[in-house]
Motif scaffolding. Structure first.
Motif, PDB file in Angstrom:
ATOM      1  N   ILE A 105       0.873  -1.176   0.000  1.00 16.71           N
ATOM      2  CA  ILE A 105       0.000   0.000   0.000  1.00 16.71           C
ATOM      3  C   ILE A 105       0.906   1.220   0.000  1.00 16.71           C
ATOM      4  O   ILE A 105       1.402   1.643   1.029  1.00 16.71           O
ATOM      5  CB  ILE A 105      -0.914   0.021   1.239  1.00 16.71           C
ATOM      6  CG1 ILE A 105      -1.695  -1.285   1.352  1.00 16.71           C
ATOM      7  CG2 ILE A 105      -1.861   1.214   1.191  1.00 16.71           C
ATOM      8  CD1 ILE A 105      -2.410  -1.452   2.682  1.00 16.71           C
ATOM      9  N   GLU A 106       1.158   1.805  -1.167  1.00 17.14           N
ATOM     10  CA  GLU A 106       2.143   2.883  -1.262  1.00 17.14           C
ATOM     11  C   GLU A 106       1.728   4.161  -0.543  1.00 17.14           C
ATOM     12  O   GLU A 106       2.556   5.011  -0.269  1.00 17.14           O
ATOM     13  CB  GLU A 106       2.496   3.173  -2.713  1.00 17.14           C
ATOM     14  CG  GLU A 106       1.353   3.705  -3.539  1.00 17.14           C
ATOM     15  CD  GLU A 106       1.740   3.895  -4.995  1.00 17.14           C
ATOM     16  OE1 GLU A 106       1.213   4.834  -5.610  1.00 17.14           O
ATOM     17  OE2 GLU A 106       2.561   3.129  -5.507  1.00 17.14           O
ATOM     18  N   GLU A 107       0.444   4.309  -0.199  1.00 13.43           N
ATOM     19  CA  GLU A 107      -0.006   5.486   0.550  1.00 13.43           C
ATOM     20  C   GLU A 107       0.231   5.334   2.057  1.00 13.43           C
ATOM     21  O   GLU A 107       0.013   6.259   2.819  1.00 13.43           O
ATOM     22  CB  GLU A 107      -1.499   5.748   0.313  1.00 13.43           C
ATOM     23  CG  GLU A 107      -1.841   6.163  -1.091  1.00 13.43           C
ATOM     24  CD  GLU A 107      -2.123   4.962  -1.996  1.00 13.43           C
ATOM     25  OE1 GLU A 107      -2.088   3.808  -1.515  1.00 13.43           O
ATOM     26  OE2 GLU A 107      -2.364   5.175  -3.189  1.00 13.43           O
ATOM     27  N   GLN A 108       0.663   4.153   2.500  1.00 14.52           N
ATOM     28  CA  GLN A 108       0.894   3.904   3.918  1.00 14.52           C
ATOM     29  C   GLN A 108       2.377   4.029   4.236  1.00 14.52           C
ATOM     30  O   GLN A 108       3.201   3.371   3.623  1.00 14.52           O
ATOM     31  CB  GLN A 108       0.406   2.511   4.309  1.00 14.52           C
ATOM     32  CG  GLN A 108       0.612   2.191   5.776  1.00 14.52           C
ATOM     33  CD  GLN A 108       0.033   0.838   6.151  1.00 14.52           C
ATOM     34  OE1 GLN A 108      -0.882   0.346   5.518  1.00 14.52           O
ATOM     35  NE2 GLN A 108       0.580   0.241   7.188  1.00 14.52           N
ATOM     36  N   ALA A 109       2.687   4.889   5.187  1.00 17.89           N
ATOM     37  CA  ALA A 109       4.085   5.111   5.551  1.00 17.89           C
ATOM     38  C   ALA A 109       4.215   5.264   7.062  1.00 17.89           C
ATOM     39  O   ALA A 109       3.279   5.687   7.732  1.00 17.89           O
ATOM     40  CB  ALA A 109       4.626   6.353   4.859  1.00 17.89           C
ATOM     41  N   THR A 110       5.391   4.934   7.571  1.00 10.23           N
ATOM     42  CA  THR A 110       5.687   5.111   8.990  1.00 10.23           C
ATOM     43  C   THR A 110       6.732   6.202   9.117  1.00 10.23           C
ATOM     44  O   THR A 110       7.782   6.147   8.475  1.00 10.23           O
ATOM     45  CB  THR A 110       6.207   3.804   9.618  1.00 10.23           C
ATOM     46  OG1 THR A 110       5.207   2.787   9.436  1.00 10.23           O
ATOM     47  CG2 THR A 110       6.483   3.988  11.100  1.00 10.23           C
ATOM     48  N   PHE A 111       6.418   7.208   9.931  1.00 15.16           N
ATOM     49  CA  PHE A 111       7.309   8.337  10.174  1.00 15.16           C
ATOM     50  C   PHE A 111       7.708   8.361  11.637  1.00 15.16           C
ATOM     51  O   PHE A 111       6.931   7.984  12.505  1.00 15.16           O
ATOM     52  CB  PHE A 111       6.624   9.664   9.821  1.00 15.16           C
ATOM     53  CG  PHE A 111       6.439   9.884   8.353  1.00 15.16           C
ATOM     54  CD1 PHE A 111       7.441  10.489   7.607  1.00 15.16           C
ATOM     55  CD2 PHE A 111       5.277   9.501   7.718  1.00 15.16           C
ATOM     56  CE1 PHE A 111       7.280  10.702   6.254  1.00 15.16           C
ATOM     57  CE2 PHE A 111       5.105   9.712   6.364  1.00 15.16           C
ATOM     58  CZ  PHE A 111       6.105  10.317   5.625  1.00 15.16           C
ATOM     59  N   ALA A 112       8.942   8.834  11.900  1.00 13.82           N
ATOM     60  CA  ALA A 112       9.422   9.010  13.268  1.00 13.82           C
ATOM     61  C   ALA A 112       9.413  10.491  13.605  1.00 13.82           C
ATOM     62  O   ALA A 112       9.951  11.313  12.868  1.00 13.82           O
ATOM     63  CB  ALA A 112      10.835   8.452  13.418  1.00 13.82           C
ATOM     64  N   PHE A 113       8.770  10.811  14.726  1.00 18.25           N
ATOM     65  CA  PHE A 113       8.714  12.168  15.270  1.00 18.25           C
ATOM     66  C   PHE A 113       9.469  12.123  16.591  1.00 18.25           C
ATOM     67  O   PHE A 113       8.868  11.889  17.637  1.00 18.25           O
ATOM     68  CB  PHE A 113       7.267  12.606  15.511  1.00 18.25           C
ATOM     69  CG  PHE A 113       6.423  12.584  14.271  1.00 18.25           C
ATOM     70  CD1 PHE A 113       6.236  13.743  13.556  1.00 18.25           C
ATOM     71  CD2 PHE A 113       5.822  11.425  13.820  1.00 18.25           C
ATOM     72  CE1 PHE A 113       5.458  13.752  12.411  1.00 18.25           C
ATOM     73  CE2 PHE A 113       5.050  11.419  12.683  1.00 18.25           C
ATOM     74  CZ  PHE A 113       4.865  12.580  11.978  1.00 18.25           C
ATOM     75  N   GLY A 114      10.785  12.254  16.534  1.00 17.22           N
ATOM     76  CA  GLY A 114      11.575  12.100  17.756  1.00 17.22           C
ATOM     77  C   GLY A 114      11.471  10.671  18.245  1.00 17.22           C
ATOM     78  O   GLY A 114      11.749   9.729  17.516  1.00 17.22           O
ATOM     79  N   GLN A 115      10.996  10.492  19.480  1.00 19.39           N
ATOM     80  CA  GLN A 115      10.906   9.156  20.062  1.00 19.39           C
ATOM     81  C   GLN A 115       9.634   8.409  19.657  1.00 19.39           C
ATOM     82  O   GLN A 115       9.464   7.238  19.966  1.00 19.39           O
ATOM     83  CB  GLN A 115      10.973   9.235  21.575  1.00 19.39           C
ATOM     84  CG  GLN A 115       9.781   9.921  22.206  1.00 19.39           C
ATOM     85  CD  GLN A 115       9.951  10.156  23.691  1.00 19.39           C
ATOM     86  OE1 GLN A 115      11.067  10.340  24.155  1.00 19.39           O
ATOM     87  NE2 GLN A 115       8.869  10.133  24.425  1.00 19.39           N
ATOM     88  N   TYR A 116       8.721   9.058  18.952  1.00 18.99           N
ATOM     89  CA  TYR A 116       7.447   8.456  18.572  1.00 18.99           C
ATOM     90  C   TYR A 116       7.423   8.090  17.098  1.00 18.99           C
ATOM     91  O   TYR A 116       7.997   8.783  16.276  1.00 18.99           O
ATOM     92  CB  TYR A 116       6.289   9.426  18.852  1.00 18.99           C
ATOM     93  CG  TYR A 116       6.191   9.842  20.289  1.00 18.99           C
ATOM     94  CD1 TYR A 116       5.741   8.954  21.257  1.00 18.99           C
ATOM     95  CD2 TYR A 116       6.558  11.111  20.693  1.00 18.99           C
ATOM     96  CE1 TYR A 116       5.647   9.324  22.586  1.00 18.99           C
ATOM     97  CE2 TYR A 116       6.469  11.494  22.016  1.00 18.99           C
ATOM     98  CZ  TYR A 116       6.014  10.595  22.960  1.00 18.99           C
ATOM     99  OH  TYR A 116       5.930  10.970  24.271  1.00 18.99           O
ATOM    100  N   GLN A 117       6.731   6.983  16.780  1.00 18.54           N
ATOM    101  CA  GLN A 117       6.516   6.592  15.392  1.00 18.54           C
ATOM    102  C   GLN A 117       5.026   6.577  15.130  1.00 18.54           C
ATOM    103  O   GLN A 117       4.223   6.220  15.995  1.00 18.54           O
ATOM    104  CB  GLN A 117       7.112   5.215  15.112  1.00 18.54           C
ATOM    105  CG  GLN A 117       8.616   5.217  15.095  1.00 18.54           C
ATOM    106  CD  GLN A 117       9.184   3.912  14.578  1.00 18.54           C
ATOM    107  OE1 GLN A 117       8.475   3.007  14.158  1.00 18.54           O
ATOM    108  NE2 GLN A 117      10.493   3.818  14.612  1.00 18.54           N
TER     109      GLN A 117
END
Length: 92
Positions: free
Chosen positions: A14-26
């Motif tokens: 699913i190319e619209e699904q991504a995981t991003f890291a915001f400091g210590q949170y994903q």
């Protein structure tokens, strides 16, 4: 709200699904649109919005522990933070 975040992964199916890291949170996100190709490991300025579906409503919590926890392999997350002037605060 806009945040800088590091792209951790893009779902291979699913190319619209991504995981991003915001400091210590994903955070597992749905990408609505992007004017350029995204590359894992790069940092991007993102505009984030929360979407409450299936009649889920924010609740007042007495827990002082701030977290973001993904529910299994879905876009659903358990988020515990401080809501101030329509902004969700999770840390300093």
């Amino acid at each position: 709200m806009k945040y800088y975040a590091k792209l951790i992964a893009i779902d291979p199916y699913i190319e619209e699904q991504a995981t991003f890291a915001f400091g210590q949170y994903q955070l597992c996100c749905f990408i609505n649109s992007s004017p350029w190709a995204l590359n894992t490991g790069n940092i991007y300025l993102l505009e984030l919005g929360l979407c409450f579906i299936n009649k889920i409503k924010p609740e007042l919590s007495k827990d002082k522990c701030f977290i973001i926890k993904q529910q299994q392999d879905t876009f659903t997350h358990h988020i515990n933070g401080y809501l101030f002037e329509n902004k969700l605060i999770l840390s300093n």
